[in-house]
Write a protein that holds these residues in place. Structure first.
Motif, short mmCIF file in Angstrom:
data_model
loop_
_atom_site.label_atom_id
_atom_site.label_comp_id
_atom_site.label_asym_id
_atom_site.label_seq_id
_atom_site.Cartn_x
_atom_site.Cartn_y
_atom_site.Cartn_z
N PHE A 142 41.84 43.70 35.78
CA PHE A 142 40.49 43.53 36.32
C PHE A 142 39.56 42.81 35.34
CE2 PHE A 142 41.96 46.98 39.12
CZ PHE A 142 41.62 46.42 40.35
N GLU A 143 39.82 42.93 34.05
CA GLU A 143 39.04 42.16 33.07
C GLU A 143 39.30 40.67 33.25
OE1 GLU A 143 39.83 43.41 29.13
OE2 GLU A 143 38.81 45.35 29.32
N THR A 144 40.57 40.32 33.41
CA THR A 144 40.92 38.90 33.62
C THR A 144 40.37 38.39 34.94
OG1 THR A 144 42.98 39.26 32.39
CG2 THR A 144 42.83 37.24 33.68
N LEU A 145 40.41 39.25 35.96
CA LEU A 145 39.90 38.87 37.28
C LEU A 145 38.39 38.62 37.22
CD1 LEU A 145 41.00 38.46 40.17
CD2 LEU A 145 40.30 40.82 40.65
N GLU A 146 37.66 39.48 36.51
CA GLU A 146 36.21 39.29 36.38
C GLU A 146 35.90 38.04 35.57
OE1 GLU A 146 33.66 40.85 37.72
OE2 GLU A 146 35.09 42.00 38.90
N ALA A 147 36.68 37.78 34.54
CA ALA A 147 36.47 36.57 33.73
C ALA A 147 36.71 35.32 34.57
CB ALA A 147 37.40 36.58 32.52
N LEU A 148 37.69 35.38 35.45
CA LEU A 148 37.96 34.24 36.33
C LEU A 148 36.80 34.01 37.30
CD1 LEU A 148 39.80 32.06 37.52
CD2 LEU A 148 40.94 33.83 38.86
N LYS A 149 36.25 35.09 37.85
CA LYS A 149 35.13 34.95 38.80
C LYS A 149 33.88 34.39 38.11
CE LYS A 149 35.34 39.19 40.49
NZ LYS A 149 35.01 40.34 41.36
N ARG A 150 33.69 34.71 36.84
CA ARG A 150 32.52 34.21 36.11
C ARG A 150 32.70 32.78 35.62
NH1 ARG A 150 32.91 39.39 33.67
NH2 ARG A 150 33.86 38.39 31.84
N SER A 151 33.93 32.29 35.59
CA SER A 151 34.20 30.96 35.05
C SER A 151 33.89 29.88 36.07
CB SER A 151 35.67 30.85 34.63
OG SER A 151 36.51 30.86 35.77
N ASN A 152 33.94 28.64 35.62
CA ASN A 152 33.70 27.48 36.49
C ASN A 152 35.00 26.84 36.97
OD1 ASN A 152 30.86 27.67 36.20
ND2 ASN A 152 30.99 26.59 34.23
N VAL A 153 36.09 27.58 36.85
CA VAL A 153 37.40 27.05 37.23
C VAL A 153 37.49 26.92 38.75
CG1 VAL A 153 39.88 27.49 37.20
CG2 VAL A 153 38.49 28.05 35.20
N VAL A 154 38.05 25.80 39.20
CA VAL A 154 38.28 25.59 40.63
C VAL A 154 39.46 26.46 41.06
CG1 VAL A 154 38.84 23.92 42.42
CG2 VAL A 154 37.40 23.24 40.50
N ILE A 155 39.24 27.30 42.08
CA ILE A 155 40.24 28.30 42.50
C ILE A 155 40.96 27.82 43.75
CG2 ILE A 155 40.56 30.70 43.20
CD1 ILE A 155 38.03 31.38 41.68
N ASP A 156 42.29 27.98 43.77
CA ASP A 156 43.05 27.61 44.95
C ASP A 156 43.03 28.75 45.97
OD1 ASP A 156 44.75 29.51 43.92
OD2 ASP A 156 46.24 28.08 43.20
N ASN A 157 43.61 28.51 47.13
CA ASN A 157 43.57 29.49 48.22
C ASN A 157 44.28 30.79 47.88
OD1 ASN A 157 42.10 27.76 49.88
ND2 ASN A 157 43.95 26.81 50.73
N GLU A 158 45.42 30.68 47.20
CA GLU A 158 46.18 31.88 46.84
C GLU A 158 45.38 32.78 45.91
OE1 GLU A 158 50.41 33.08 44.66
OE2 GLU A 158 49.86 30.97 44.96
N THR A 159 44.77 32.19 44.89
CA THR A 159 43.97 32.99 43.95
C THR A 159 42.72 33.54 44.62
OG1 THR A 159 44.76 31.49 42.22
CG2 THR A 159 42.99 32.98 41.64
N LEU A 160 42.13 32.73 45.52
CA LEU A 160 40.95 33.20 46.23
C LEU A 160 41.28 34.42 47.08
CD1 LEU A 160 37.96 32.67 46.89
CD2 LEU A 160 38.74 31.16 48.73
N GLU A 161 42.42 34.41 47.71
CA GLU A 161 42.84 35.55 48.51
C GLU A 161 43.06 36.78 47.64
OE1 GLU A 161 43.55 37.50 52.02
OE2 GLU A 161 42.82 35.43 51.71
N LEU A 162 43.60 36.54 46.44
CA LEU A 162 43.80 37.64 45.50
C LEU A 162 42.47 38.27 45.10
CD1 LEU A 162 45.95 39.10 43.69
CD2 LEU A 162 45.40 37.42 41.92
N ILE A 163 41.46 37.43 44.85
CA ILE A 163 40.14 37.94 44.47
C ILE A 163 39.54 38.75 45.61
CG2 ILE A 163 37.78 37.23 43.91
CD1 ILE A 163 38.95 34.88 42.38
N ARG A 164 39.72 38.28 46.83
CA ARG A 164 39.18 39.01 47.98
C ARG A 164 39.83 40.38 48.12
NH1 ARG A 164 39.36 33.97 52.30
NH2 ARG A 164 37.45 32.91 51.58
N ILE A 165 41.11 40.47 47.87
CA ILE A 165 41.83 41.73 48.03
C ILE A 165 41.38 42.76 47.01
CG2 ILE A 165 44.10 42.82 47.85
CD1 ILE A 165 45.28 40.26 49.04
N PHE A 166 41.21 42.31 45.75
CA PHE A 166 40.92 43.27 44.68
C PHE A 166 39.44 43.38 44.34
CE2 PHE A 166 45.38 42.29 43.99
CZ PHE A 166 45.91 43.56 43.77
N SER A 167 38.59 42.68 45.08
CA SER A 167 37.15 42.77 44.81
C SER A 167 36.53 43.90 45.64
CB SER A 167 36.47 41.44 45.13
OG SER A 167 36.93 40.44 44.25
#
Length: 320
Positions: free
Chosen positions: A295-320
């Motif tokens: 969850f620390e890595t997931l939060e860091a990813l959400k705060r970053s400016n990295v362009v997210i693909d569909n698979e990772t976006l779905e992962l964020i939706r599931i665990f958010s």
């Protein structure tokens, strides 16, 4: 009186021209031809260029064309020395067949009946399965080995025989090529990295399909990571983001968590704001069942400016 002087000048020119032509013939026949033959190491005869017959023909041209003949050959030799005074360096010239694109007419009858190999196996139609197998074998099969593996369990003995023969041949090629490159890596000079780069790209294309047994898969993953370690020790800049990712994922697949963690850390250090740097750490944390780090890595990813693909976006939706 004028005519006699002109005749003397004409005769003098002819005699000088004849002398020059004769000197040229004798020098060529007696000195230049043997010298060229000795330099070329030709024991059976003279060279096809600048042989005795060539010098004789040039002598006749000089005699029949006074002044003009000698000047022509002199200017030709001078031009050759000025323009072609050194050999052409072909070291950087690459003759690659990969650049040749052959345009072939589409086989509409065959392509109309093409279905995925997985579907042909599920349907278990012998005719369709055999046709698909033959079409796959005709192409570059290195990216289709996982699908061909499925055909080993087919009820059609002929299709399973095709699959076994192809897999056996390709996997043996893979084993021999990996062993040869690995030996070359051991014998490389300290600054050479070519073999490591070739081996990393070649092995990942096969290992990601998971067609080996667990023991053999682990063995080849160890070779992959050792090659990456060698490349990292020589020149870390040669490890691209894709190579970091492939090493991390292959290590994760065989549950080498410590090794995967080390490479995830190196990727984070060299490519901190790239999506694979986050996704590999997420997969590692999930495999280790480390909720806090996940969850620390997931939060860091959400705060970053990295362009997210569909698979990772779905992962964020599931665990958010």
């Amino acid at each position: 009186m004028t005519l006699a002087r002109d005749e003397r000048i004409f005769l003098t020119v002819l005699l000088v021209n004849l002398a020059v032509a004769l000197v040229y013939l004798l020098a060529g026949v007696l000195f230049l031809v043997p010298a060229h033959a000795a330099a070329a190491g030709e024991e059976k005869g003279e060279a096809l260029y600048d042989n005795r017959r060539t010098y004789l023909l040039r002598f006749l041209v000089m005699v029949l064309c006074p002044v003009i003949g000698p000047l022509f050959f002199f200017m030709g030799q001078l031009f050759y020395l000025l323009v072609f005074w050194r050999d052409v360096d072909l070291a950087d010239v690459i003759f690659s067949k990969e650049r040749v694109r052959t345009r072939m007419k589409a086989d509409e009858e065959r392509e109309r009946d093409i279905i995925p190999l997985e579907e042909a196996i599920l349907v278990n139609e012998k005719k369709d399965l055999r046709m698909v197998m033959m079409n796959v074998i005709k192409e570059d099969i290195r990216n289709s080995l996982a699908s061909i593996t499925l055909a080993l369990d087919s009820e059609d003995s002929e299709a399973s025989h095709y699959a076994a023969a192809v897999l056996s041949d390709e996997l043996n090629k893979f084993r021999l090529y990996v062993q040869r490159l690995w030996r070359q890596i051991q014998e490389e000079e300290p600054g050479e990295t070519e073999c490591e780069e070739i081996l990393l790209d070649y092995m990942d294309n096969i290992l990601r399909q998971r067609i080996f047994s667990d023991h053999e898969q682990r063995k080849f993953v160890n070779i992959l990571t050792e090659s990456a370690e060698s490349l990292y020790g020589k020149d870390p800049s040669r490890l691209t983001l894709e190579r970091y990712e492939e090493v991390c994922l292959r290590a994760l697949e065989v549950k080498e968590f410590d090794r995967a963690s080390k490479w995830c850390g190196r990727m984070k250090e060299q490519f901190p704001e790239e999506l694979p740097s986050y996704t590999c750490r997420l997969k590692l944390s999930f495999a280790r069942q480390d909720r806090e780090d996940f969850f620390e890595t997931l939060e860091a990813l959400k705060r970053s400016n990295v362009v997210i693909d569909n698979e990772t976006l779905e992962l964020i939706r599931i665990f958010s």
